[in-house]
Write a protein that holds these residues in place. Structure first.
Motif, PDB file in Angstrom:
ATOM      1  N   PHE A  40       0.831  -1.211   0.000  1.00 53.73           N
ATOM      2  CA  PHE A  40       0.000   0.000   0.000  1.00 53.73           C
ATOM      3  C   PHE A  40       0.867   1.264   0.000  1.00 53.73           C
ATOM      4  O   PHE A  40       2.086   1.204   0.222  1.00 53.73           O
ATOM      5  N   VAL A  41       0.247   2.387  -0.244  1.00 56.35           N
ATOM      6  CA  VAL A  41       0.951   3.675  -0.263  1.00 56.35           C
ATOM      7  C   VAL A  41       1.125   4.175   1.170  1.00 56.35           C
ATOM      8  O   VAL A  41       0.169   4.168   1.967  1.00 56.35           O
ATOM      9  N   TYR A  42       2.343   4.601   1.496  1.00 57.82           N
ATOM     10  CA  TYR A  42       2.635   5.107   2.827  1.00 57.82           C
ATOM     11  C   TYR A  42       3.506   6.351   2.727  1.00 57.82           C
ATOM     12  O   TYR A  42       4.038   6.675   1.663  1.00 57.82           O
ATOM     13  N   ASP A  43       3.655   7.038   3.841  1.00 56.35           N
ATOM     14  CA  ASP A  43       4.490   8.235   3.930  1.00 56.35           C
ATOM     15  C   ASP A  43       5.884   7.808   4.382  1.00 56.35           C
ATOM     16  O   ASP A  43       6.022   7.184   5.442  1.00 56.35           O
ATOM     17  N   GLY A  88       8.094  -1.281   8.402  1.00 56.03           N
ATOM     18  CA  GLY A  88       7.413  -2.182   7.490  1.00 56.03           C
ATOM     19  C   GLY A  88       5.921  -2.012   7.373  1.00 56.03           C
ATOM     20  O   GLY A  88       5.395  -0.914   7.179  1.00 56.03           O
ATOM     21  N   LEU A  89       5.214  -3.130   7.505  1.00 59.00           N
ATOM     22  CA  LEU A  89       3.768  -3.141   7.318  1.00 59.00           C
ATOM     23  C   LEU A  89       3.003  -2.442   8.441  1.00 59.00           C
ATOM     24  O   LEU A  89       1.776  -2.311   8.363  1.00 59.00           O
ATOM     25  N   LYS A  90       3.717  -1.976   9.457  1.00 58.16           N
ATOM     26  CA  LYS A  90       3.067  -1.225  10.533  1.00 58.16           C
ATOM     27  C   LYS A  90       2.865   0.246  10.164  1.00 58.16           C
ATOM     28  O   LYS A  90       2.226   0.991  10.904  1.00 58.16           O
ATOM     29  N   LYS A  91       3.432   0.656   9.042  1.00 54.04           N
ATOM     30  CA  LYS A  91       3.257   2.031   8.600  1.00 54.04           C
ATOM     31  C   LYS A  91       1.783   2.300   8.303  1.00 54.04           C
ATOM     32  O   LYS A  91       1.020   1.385   7.977  1.00 54.04           O
ATOM     33  N   THR A  92       1.384   3.545   8.399  1.00 55.63           N
ATOM     34  CA  THR A  92       0.000   3.930   8.163  1.00 55.63           C
ATOM     35  C   THR A  92      -0.296   4.016   6.673  1.00 55.63           C
ATOM     36  O   THR A  92       0.461   4.631   5.920  1.00 55.63           O
ATOM     37  N   ARG A  93      -1.368   3.386   6.256  1.00 56.06           N
ATOM     38  CA  ARG A  93      -1.796   3.463   4.860  1.00 56.06           C
ATOM     39  C   ARG A  93      -2.288   4.880   4.555  1.00 56.06           C
ATOM     40  O   ARG A  93      -3.107   5.445   5.306  1.00 56.06           O
ATOM     41  N   LEU A  94      -1.772   5.468   3.478  1.00 60.41           N
ATOM     42  CA  LEU A  94      -2.228   6.800   3.077  1.00 60.41           C
ATOM     43  C   LEU A  94      -3.526   6.689   2.286  1.00 60.41           C
ATOM     44  O   LEU A  94      -3.575   6.036   1.233  1.00 60.41           O
ATOM     45  N   GLY A 136       5.528  -0.249  -2.584  1.00 56.21           N
ATOM     46  CA  GLY A 136       6.336  -1.341  -3.098  1.00 56.21           C
ATOM     47  C   GLY A 136       7.685  -1.404  -2.407  1.00 56.21           C
ATOM     48  O   GLY A 136       7.779  -1.378  -1.181  1.00 56.21           O
ATOM     49  N   TYR A 137       8.760  -1.475  -3.205  1.00 51.63           N
ATOM     50  CA  TYR A 137      10.131  -1.439  -2.684  1.00 51.63           C
ATOM     51  C   TYR A 137      10.696  -0.027  -2.849  1.00 51.63           C
ATOM     52  O   TYR A 137      11.576   0.225  -3.660  1.00 51.63           O
ATOM     53  N   ASP A 151      -3.407  -1.132  -4.062  1.00 52.08           N
ATOM     54  CA  ASP A 151      -2.269  -1.946  -3.646  1.00 52.08           C
ATOM     55  C   ASP A 151      -1.625  -2.607  -4.867  1.00 52.08           C
ATOM     56  O   ASP A 151      -2.267  -2.780  -5.913  1.00 52.08           O
ATOM     57  N   VAL A 152      -0.330  -2.961  -4.717  1.00 49.95           N
ATOM     58  CA  VAL A 152       0.381  -3.629  -5.806  1.00 49.95           C
ATOM     59  C   VAL A 152       0.853  -5.001  -5.350  1.00 49.95           C
ATOM     60  O   VAL A 152       0.995  -5.260  -4.145  1.00 49.95           O
ATOM     61  N   THR A 153       1.109  -5.874  -6.301  1.00 54.14           N
ATOM     62  CA  THR A 153       1.669  -7.186  -5.989  1.00 54.14           C
ATOM     63  C   THR A 153       3.170  -7.059  -5.808  1.00 54.14           C
ATOM     64  O   THR A 153       3.787  -6.065  -6.225  1.00 54.14           O
ATOM     65  N   GLU A 154       3.779  -8.080  -5.213  1.00 53.56           N
ATOM     66  CA  GLU A 154       5.230  -8.057  -5.049  1.00 53.56           C
ATOM     67  C   GLU A 154       5.930  -8.115  -6.403  1.00 53.56           C
ATOM     68  O   GLU A 154       6.989  -7.514  -6.584  1.00 53.56           O
ATOM     69  N   ALA A 155       5.326  -8.811  -7.368  1.00 55.44           N
ATOM     70  CA  ALA A 155       5.913  -8.877  -8.714  1.00 55.44           C
ATOM     71  C   ALA A 155       5.967  -7.487  -9.344  1.00 55.44           C
ATOM     72  O   ALA A 155       6.964  -7.105  -9.972  1.00 55.44           O
ATOM     73  N   GLN A 156       4.899  -6.707  -9.168  1.00 51.63           N
ATOM     74  CA  GLN A 156       4.888  -5.343  -9.704  1.00 51.63           C
ATOM     75  C   GLN A 156       5.911  -4.480  -8.976  1.00 51.63           C
ATOM     76  O   GLN A 156       6.613  -3.669  -9.593  1.00 51.63           O
ATOM     77  N   ALA A 157       6.003  -4.654  -7.653  1.00 51.34           N
ATOM     78  CA  ALA A 157       6.960  -3.877  -6.870  1.00 51.34           C
ATOM     79  C   ALA A 157       8.382  -4.178  -7.314  1.00 51.34           C
ATOM     80  O   ALA A 157       9.228  -3.278  -7.396  1.00 51.34           O
TER      81      ALA A 157
END
Length: 237
Positions: free
Chosen positions: A22-25, A32-38, A51-52, A65-71
């Motif tokens: 997901f998009v984060y700041d 990691g995944l504990k970041k807040t979703r924008l 992504g990465y 959201d994106v897949t890991e393959a897209q990231a």
């Protein structure tokens, strides 16, 4: 074929950036995944990221959201200009890991910052030992328009210094990579390591193997301690 980062560098980047669908700041201090979703309408204090470590007009609050393959595809695409910048701007021989460390730095700090940096000037003058200390200086981020020291960047610069310290392959522009037991510094293979401070103490590279990784760990720890002392001194004064 243009020079590309090796598997070690790509793995380090993926581990460092972490896959976040997901998009984060990027100013969000949570890991990691504990970041807040924008979500739409939310204020971005730093840079919208996904992504990465991907940024750009396709990353915005509320984007799907994106897949890991897209990231991963984004990451490899984002690395291309950084790889070209390092390959064309560095005028000295670099091991695969040294090349990767500089690409990691350019990817994070920006190509323009890399090309105009004192780090590149010193490296092109043959001063390989100055690189870890110069990396350590890039430890600030912009939050709400202000430059502040980021613990995340302090650690990231130390990780890049650790990658720089590893043995690998020597490759000159336009020539195939040649196996070496350690990087060349001023044309000589070296096997000694010293601590690195924020001002850039000498850094030589050990041979490959368990000792190399142990000593590389000492280098990273010394770099972090040196940066901490430098920041403390600045705060006191």
């Amino acid at each position: 074929m243009a020079r590309q980062v090796n598997a070690t560098t790509e793995a380090a980047l993926k581990q460092w950036e972490s896959f976040i669908p997901f998009v984060y700041d990027d100013a969000d201090p949570k890991p990691g995944l504990k970041k807040t979703r924008l979500r739409p309408g939310m204020k971005v204090r730093g840079t919208a990221t996904q992504g990465y470590g991907h940024t750009g007009p396709d990353v915005y609050p509320g984007a799907p959201d994106v897949t890991e393959a897209q990231a991963l595809a984004w990451l490899r695409s984002d690395l291309n200009p950084c790889e070209r910048a390092v390959a064309t701007s560095a005028k000295v021989d670099l091991t695969d890991n040294q090349f990767g460390a500089l690409v990691m730095f350019a990817f994070n700090a920006g190509i323009g910052a890399f090309k105009s940096s004192t780090l590149l000037k010193k490296l092109n003058a043959g001063n390989y030992a100055a690189v870890p200390g110069e990396l350590a200086k890039w430890n600030k981020t912009t939050i709400d328009g202000k430059k502040v020291v980021s613990n995340g960047l302090v650690n990231r610069r130390a990780a890049e210094a650790g990658l720089w310290a590893k043995g690998g392959y020597i490759q000159s522009s336009g020539t195939p990579a040649l196996p070496q037991r350690a990087p060349l510094i001023n044309g000589k293979v070296v096997s000694t390591i010293t601590a690195v401070s924020s001002t850039g103490a000498l850094q030589f590279v050990p041979h490959d193997g368990p000792l190399a990784y142990a000593l590389a760990g000492v280098l990273v720890l010394a770099c972090v301690v040196g940066i901490g002392l430098y920041v403390w001194d600045r705060v006191k004064n």
